[in-house]
Scaffold this active site. Structure first.
Site, mmCIF file in Angstrom:
data_model
loop_
_atom_site.group_PDB
_atom_site.id
_atom_site.type_symbol
_atom_site.label_atom_id
_atom_site.label_comp_id
_atom_site.label_asym_id
_atom_site.label_seq_id
_atom_site.Cartn_x
_atom_site.Cartn_y
_atom_site.Cartn_z
ATOM 1 N N HIS A 120 121.122 89.104 24.760
ATOM 2 C CA HIS A 120 120.187 89.734 25.682
ATOM 3 C C HIS A 120 118.973 90.334 24.969
ATOM 4 C CE1 HIS A 120 122.514 93.542 24.855
ATOM 5 N NE2 HIS A 120 121.318 94.075 24.995
ATOM 6 N N ASP A 153 127.376 87.070 24.725
ATOM 7 C CA ASP A 153 126.231 87.938 24.434
ATOM 8 C C ASP A 153 125.926 87.983 22.943
ATOM 9 O OD1 ASP A 153 124.071 89.517 25.122
ATOM 10 O OD2 ASP A 153 125.189 91.391 24.921
ATOM 11 N N SER A 237 121.606 97.680 20.416
ATOM 12 C CA SER A 237 122.194 96.383 20.728
ATOM 13 C C SER A 237 121.970 95.378 19.607
ATOM 14 C CB SER A 237 121.587 95.826 22.022
ATOM 15 O OG SER A 237 121.949 96.611 23.125
#
Length: 396
Positions: A120, A153, A237
């Protein structure tokens, strides 16, 4: 005295009259003490007035020298681990060519100059955007997508330059236990090189992660995550979660929040989630070698309307798929439509999302033990996890 003389005046007998008395001894002592105190105070005031600097400062005032001594930190301390790991951690900025949309995140360098991060984080670059990577020494370079997998992801990118940056050490997430100390490193809120620490607070936590803007057409990521209370915020992230030896045990991917608005997201509340590094290792190898990642499966359709204990296999076909693929792992092990899967490798299942996340965390050809229920009777079976023969790669 003869007759006719008056009597002598009082006190005239026996000598002269009584003399006037002076102050008593006690009074004199008290007066001496008072005089001494007054003299002492006046002397102190006089000394201060004579020595007081004219400006009100004291030129001779000092707090003493700065303490000297060794500044070395133990290799297994947080500072020691951070000093070894930080050089391998990078920050990423991804833009699509406009000033209204972009993404930031973190990553880490692995063998042969590849960088692991979250899908993402780099998804915008798959639509024509550009990736800029900043290393710990603040040098920057552009990068290209090698491969990405929305289902886990995870993504791998290749920088144009690595500036002699050392690769990070990968650990074994199967050895992680609740209570282990961990360190999260990344660029939360754009603050590069940030280090936070905590413990592993839970394992096998089912998390659905990925693009949460609601505009993505990609499938969500089902993660059987490592949960930690190390502070993780937007921008962390893709960064590493490392153990006390400085080995990566997870990839920070998601956080739990108390609230969300259209323009901002609340920060860490002590619940962060990381993709286990063993799954990351497998996916990264597949993305680098083939450009796509295999999708582990056991060949069943989950009944999403079931609310009882465990996870029930669908009773009817759905989406063109039979409840149990007769050629799949579950079919070969004898499972049937309507069976309720209670446990996987001893872990009691709560819902279908947890089962999906657990299966996707497994490597193809790995064996799992399940407990299931049929007609009120509990049974066990061994399944060998399969994978899609030809998974459709994500555009990159």
């Amino acid at each position: 005295m003869g007759t006719g003389w008056a009597p002598p005046p009082p006190g005239s007998q026996g000598g002269a009259g009584t003399a006037r008395r002076g102050p008593s001894v006690g009074v004199m002592v008290a007066m001496a003490v008072v005089i001494a105190l007054v003299a002492s105070v006046l002397g102190s005031v006089g000394t201060y007035l004579l020595t007081k600097p004219a400006s009100g400062n004291d030129p001779s005032y000092s707090l003493g020298p700065i303490p000297s001594g060794a500044t070395n930190r133990a290799p297994d301390s947080v500072a020691g681990v951070a000093s070894r790991v930080l050089p391998s951690v990078v920050s990423l900025e991804v833009g699509n060519g406009s000033n209204t949309e972009g993404a930031t995140g973190s990553g880490f360098l692995i063998k042969n100059g590849y960088v692991v991060t979250n899908n993402h984080v780099v998804a915008l670059a798959a639509k024509g955007g550009e990736i800029t990577i900043m290393f710990n020494n603040r040098k920057t370079t552009t990068a290209r997508i090698v491969g990405r997998d929305p289902g886990s992801d995870l993504a791998v990118v290749k920088p144009e330059e690595t500036f002699a940056t050392p690769e990070i050490t990968l650990g074994n997430s199967d050895q992680v236990v609740v209570g282990d100390p961990v360190i999260a490193i990344g660029s939360p809120l754009g603050l590069t090189g940030t280090v936070t620490t905590g413990i592993v607070s839970s394992l096998n936590r089912p998390v659905i992660a990925g693009d949460d803007t609601g505009t993505s057409t990609e499938e969500p990521a089902y993660i059987s995550a490592i949960q930690t209370d190390a502070a993780i915020n937007p921008g962390n992230s893709g960064g590493p979660l490392v153990n006390g030896r400085g080995e990566v045990v997870g990839v920070n991917s998601a956080i739990a929040t108390l609230g969300r608005s259209m323009s901002s997201q609340s920060g860490s509340i002590g619940l962060g989630f990381a993709i286990p590094v063993n799954q990351t290792r497998r996916v990264a190898e597949e993305l680098i070698t083939t450009g796509k990642a295999k999708r582990p499966k056991i060949g069943i359709v989950v009944d999403k309307d079931y609310r009882g204990q465990g996870v029930r296999i669908a009773l009817e076909p759905a989406g063109g798929q039979q409840p149990v693929d007769p050629k799949g792992p579950a079919g070969k092990a004898g499972l049937k439509a309507g069976d309720v899967i209670l446990e996987v490798d001893g872990l009691v299942l709560q819902d279908g999302n947890e089962l999906i996340a657990l299966i996707r965390s497994k490597a193809p050809n790995s064996q799992i033990n399940i407990k299931y229920q049929r007609d009120g009777q509990e049974r066990t079976a061994k399944l060998v996890v399969a994978s899609d023969d030809e998974p459709t790669p994500s555009p990159s």
